[in-house]
Design a protein around this motif. Structure first.
Motif, PDB file in Angstrom:
ATOM      1  N   ILE A 160      -5.325  -5.780  -9.669  1.00  0.00           N
ATOM      2  CA  ILE A 160      -3.857  -5.793  -9.484  1.00  0.00           C
ATOM      3  C   ILE A 160      -3.397  -7.132 -10.462  1.00  0.00           C
ATOM      4  CG2 ILE A 160      -1.853  -6.572  -8.047  1.00  0.00           C
ATOM      5  CD1 ILE A 160      -3.618  -3.924  -7.433  1.00  0.00           C
ATOM      6  N   SER A 203       0.275   7.254   0.414  1.00  0.00           N
ATOM      7  CA  SER A 203      -0.645   7.955   0.263  1.00  0.00           C
ATOM      8  C   SER A 203      -2.145   7.383   0.518  1.00  0.00           C
ATOM      9  CB  SER A 203      -0.620   8.359  -1.124  1.00  0.00           C
ATOM     10  OG  SER A 203      -0.968   7.427  -1.998  1.00  0.00           O
ATOM     11  N   SER A 237       0.908  -1.227   0.150  1.00  0.00           N
ATOM     12  CA  SER A 237      -0.022  -0.028   0.092  1.00  0.00           C
ATOM     13  C   SER A 237       0.923   1.447  -0.038  1.00  0.00           C
ATOM     14  CB  SER A 237      -0.882  -0.003   1.227  1.00  0.00           C
ATOM     15  OG  SER A 237      -1.589   1.013   1.258  1.00  0.00           O
ATOM     16  N   PRO A 238       0.620   2.143  -0.953  1.00  0.00           N
ATOM     17  CA  PRO A 238       1.466   3.366  -1.048  1.00  0.00           C
ATOM     18  C   PRO A 238       1.075   4.078   0.256  1.00  0.00           C
ATOM     19  CG  PRO A 238       0.163   3.113  -3.100  1.00  0.00           C
ATOM     20  CD  PRO A 238      -0.069   2.008  -2.109  1.00  0.00           C
ATOM     21  N   TYR A 257      -9.057  -1.456  -7.338  1.00  0.00           N
ATOM     22  CA  TYR A 257      -8.081  -1.724  -7.840  1.00  0.00           C
ATOM     23  C   TYR A 257      -8.105  -3.046  -8.532  1.00  0.00           C
ATOM     24  CZ  TYR A 257      -5.890   2.382  -6.057  1.00  0.00           C
ATOM     25  OH  TYR A 257      -5.623   3.470  -5.373  1.00  0.00           O
ATOM     26  N   VAL A 294       3.847  -5.263  -5.817  1.00  0.00           N
ATOM     27  CA  VAL A 294       3.136  -4.398  -6.518  1.00  0.00           C
ATOM     28  C   VAL A 294       2.456  -3.478  -5.860  1.00  0.00           C
ATOM     29  CG1 VAL A 294       1.284  -4.283  -8.071  1.00  0.00           C
ATOM     30  CG2 VAL A 294       2.790  -6.244  -8.274  1.00  0.00           C
ATOM     31  N   ALA A 295       2.510  -1.961  -6.035  1.00  0.00           N
ATOM     32  CA  ALA A 295       1.734  -0.937  -5.326  1.00  0.00           C
ATOM     33  C   ALA A 295       0.832  -0.606  -6.339  1.00  0.00           C
ATOM     34  CB  ALA A 295       2.840   0.241  -5.087  1.00  0.00           C
ATOM     35  N   PRO A 296      -0.406  -0.639  -5.930  1.00  0.00           N
ATOM     36  CA  PRO A 296      -1.580   0.030  -6.756  1.00  0.00           C
ATOM     37  C   PRO A 296      -1.259   1.211  -7.549  1.00  0.00           C
ATOM     38  CG  PRO A 296      -2.511  -0.844  -4.677  1.00  0.00           C
ATOM     39  CD  PRO A 296      -0.927  -0.640  -4.647  1.00  0.00           C
ATOM     40  N   THR A 297      -1.354   1.291  -8.718  1.00  0.00           N
ATOM     41  CA  THR A 297      -1.230   2.566  -9.408  1.00  0.00           C
ATOM     42  C   THR A 297      -2.338   2.970 -10.250  1.00  0.00           C
ATOM     43  OG1 THR A 297      -0.795   1.592 -11.657  1.00  0.00           O
ATOM     44  CG2 THR A 297       1.192   1.682 -10.204  1.00  0.00           C
ATOM     45  N   ALA A 298      -2.414   4.286 -10.960  1.00  0.00           N
ATOM     46  CA  ALA A 298      -3.623   4.738 -11.475  1.00  0.00           C
ATOM     47  C   ALA A 298      -4.256   3.920 -12.564  1.00  0.00           C
ATOM     48  CB  ALA A 298      -3.161   6.234 -11.867  1.00  0.00           C
ATOM     49  N   GLY A 299      -3.206   3.322 -13.185  1.00  0.00           N
ATOM     50  CA  GLY A 299      -3.536   2.437 -14.427  1.00  0.00           C
ATOM     51  C   GLY A 299      -4.324   1.353 -13.820  1.00  0.00           C
ATOM     52  N   MET A 300      -4.255   0.851 -12.775  1.00  0.00           N
ATOM     53  CA  MET A 300      -4.913  -0.358 -11.933  1.00  0.00           C
ATOM     54  C   MET A 300      -6.123   0.146 -11.536  1.00  0.00           C
ATOM     55  SD  MET A 300      -1.662  -2.213  -9.990  1.00  0.00           S
ATOM     56  CE  MET A 300      -0.100  -2.378 -10.739  1.00  0.00           C
TER      57      MET A 300
END
Length: 183
Positions: free
Chosen positions: A33, A8, A5-6, A31, A41-47
């Motif tokens: 994943i 943020s 988890s990032p 998300y 893996v950290a969740p990103t905007a693309g996920m």
């Protein structure tokens, strides 16, 4: 794969495999994943697949539908079930729009959901259990509370012709298990 988890994002969340996809919820965000990775893996905007417009929203469960993925959650006052629709275009299957599929009465929040036999949904709430029926369009209509107790239903699974429901305060203040006949 390890999910991180990032900073943020708040720590409130969970992951679940649904329809062959690893779904993760952190607070109001959902998300998808990647499953095939050997690194953290950290969740990103693309996920990101959906963010609830209410920032106090908390997702509490995922379940499979015939043509989508159901997501349940609440804001502390109102529980709702959403559906991410699966859209097949050629070989690739992608998650697309989300829509409210069912809303609980005010004050009733959803603790967990599951689907069973492609047509039933078990909906554990802070007040008890409701059984929903899933129509051919993937829409859910639910019935009355089948039981109530001081803590409601905490988890639900299907086996044989029954929903099995765990409750923390089921009998005289002790944890217990309810069996609900779907016949």
């Amino acid at each position: 794969a390890c999910l991180t988890s990032p900073k943020s994002l708040k720590a409130r969340g969970f992951i679940e495999v649904v329809k062959g996809r690893l779904m993760a919820a952190f607070d109001a965000a959902v998300y998808e994943i990647p499953l095939h990775t050997t690194t953290a893996v950290a969740p990103t905007a693309g996920m990101l697949k959906f963010t609830h417009p209410n920032s106090t929203w908390i997702w509490t469960g995922f379940a499979e539908g015939t043509n989508g993925i159901f997501m349940a959650g609440h804001d502390g006052t109102t529980g709702q079930i959403y559906k991410l629709t699966l859209n097949t275009a050629g070989v690739t299957t992608a998650l697309t729009e989300s829509a409210v599929n069912a809303t609980m009465p005010t004050g009733e929040i959803i603790n967990a959901i599951t689907t069973y036999l492609g047509r039933f949904m078990g909906i554990c709430t802070n007040r008890g259990l409701r059984v929903g029926q899933i129509d051919d369009n993937g829409d859910v209509s639910y019935g009355p509370l089948l039981f109530t107790n001081g803590d409601g239903g905490r988890c639900v699974t299907g086996f044989d012709r029954f929903f099995w429901v765990g409750a923390a305060n089921a009998v005289d203040g002790f944890a217990g298990l309810y069996r609900v006949d779907l016949g």
